[in-house]
Design an enzyme around this catalytic site. Sequence first.
Site, short mmCIF file in Angstrom:
data_model
loop_
_atom_site.label_atom_id
_atom_site.label_comp_id
_atom_site.label_asym_id
_atom_site.label_seq_id
_atom_site.Cartn_x
_atom_site.Cartn_y
_atom_site.Cartn_z
N ASP A 108 0.84 -1.21 0.00
CA ASP A 108 0.00 0.00 0.00
C ASP A 108 0.87 1.26 0.00
OD1 ASP A 108 -2.28 1.52 0.06
OD2 ASP A 108 -2.77 1.12 2.15
N LEU A 130 11.40 -20.83 -4.06
CA LEU A 130 10.47 -19.89 -3.43
C LEU A 130 9.18 -19.96 -4.22
CD1 LEU A 130 9.79 -17.28 -1.67
CD2 LEU A 130 10.69 -15.96 -3.58
N HIS A 169 3.05 3.48 -9.07
CA HIS A 169 2.89 2.03 -9.31
C HIS A 169 4.15 1.44 -9.97
CE1 HIS A 169 -1.12 2.19 -7.83
NE2 HIS A 169 -1.65 2.81 -8.87
C1 FPP Z 1 -1.60 0.29 -3.43
O1 FPP Z 1 -1.21 1.62 -3.57
C2 FPP Z 1 -1.09 -0.56 -4.49
C3 FPP Z 1 -1.86 -1.19 -5.42
C4 FPP Z 1 -3.31 -1.08 -5.46
C5 FPP Z 1 -1.28 -2.03 -6.47
C6 FPP Z 1 0.02 -2.70 -6.21
C7 FPP Z 1 0.59 -3.06 -7.53
C8 FPP Z 1 1.91 -3.03 -7.87
C9 FPP Z 1 2.96 -2.73 -6.90
C10 FPP Z 1 2.35 -3.27 -9.28
C11 FPP Z 1 2.01 -4.57 -9.95
C12 FPP Z 1 2.25 -5.80 -9.16
C13 FPP Z 1 3.10 -6.82 -9.45
C14 FPP Z 1 3.10 -8.08 -8.64
C15 FPP Z 1 4.08 -6.74 -10.55
P1 FPP Z 1 -2.35 2.73 -3.64
O2 FPP Z 1 -2.49 3.13 -5.07
O3 FPP Z 1 -3.60 2.26 -3.00
O4 FPP Z 1 -1.67 3.86 -2.82
P2 FPP Z 1 -2.41 5.02 -1.98
O5 FPP Z 1 -3.19 4.31 -0.90
O6 FPP Z 1 -1.27 5.80 -1.45
O7 FPP Z 1 -3.25 5.77 -2.96
#
Ligand code: FPP
Length: 241
Positions: A12, A123, A29
């Site tokens: 997050d 893993l 991201h």
């Molecule tokens: C949360 O940050 C993150 C996500 C919803 C997506 C996580 C995805 C990745 C890291 C990239 C793709 C994954 C892989 C496995 C390659 P948020 O956008 O909710 O952040 P915020 O709460 O600060 O807005």
Amino acid sequence: MNTPQHVAIIMDGNGRWAERRGQTRTTGHRKGVEAVREAVRSAGELGVKYLTLFAFSSENWRRPEDEVNDLMGLLKFFIRRDLAELHREKVRVRIIGDRRTLKPDILSLLTEAEDLTRANDALELIIAFNYGGRDDITRAARLLAAKAARGEIDPGSISEDSISSSMDTAGIPDPDLIIRTSGEQRISNFLIWQAAYSEFVFLECLWPDFNRAAFEDALREYGNRNRRFGSVAERDLALGS
Ligand code: FPP
């Protein structure tokens, strides 16, 4: 140190990381994918056997269409770019979540990653994609109900074990440790059945800043916990109290 066998992470804070720098959520991201690489590498080095990452939740469809496309694109980019190396490092890739609503191109990439790496055992990297805990339980319930309706099982024989083995995570041990970054302290419908006895560690760092040191901090905190699974501490048993 008492290393958890299975670590699951709610990644997050990508959006906030970007906003603080005056950059787009997409940039956040993208940085998040670099942190994914670091997490996979560190998990292997630290002796973790199963690493589950919450990449896209059933609820993430509610985000603006551009952001949803970005997240889909980043998963494809990650698989295309990193699959060969993951395979070389003997990482087995497994996907959990509802596959039925995924577009054919992403589905075939995910299946290719699973097929290629099926025999690897260094893993297990479990990517939760289009995943929701309640949805996982609901699909398991439907599967068992259909078997009962066909007369293949007796409804009275349904047990915790048969539910577990009807879920996406069948055969994967429950997570010992669930980490969430960005200071938020919620489970957000992640592995809700499997988390019955998991330890939780909440880290202040935003996901793009997650690195091996943050991983070690979380493992250290886990090592200080006293897991009792509803029983009493071993120390108390020894003292007869
Ligand atoms: C949360 O940050 C993150 C996500 C919803 C997506 C996580 C995805 C990745 C890291 C990239 C793709 C994954 C892989 C496995 C390659 P948020 O956008 O909710 O952040 P915020 O709460 O600060 O807005």
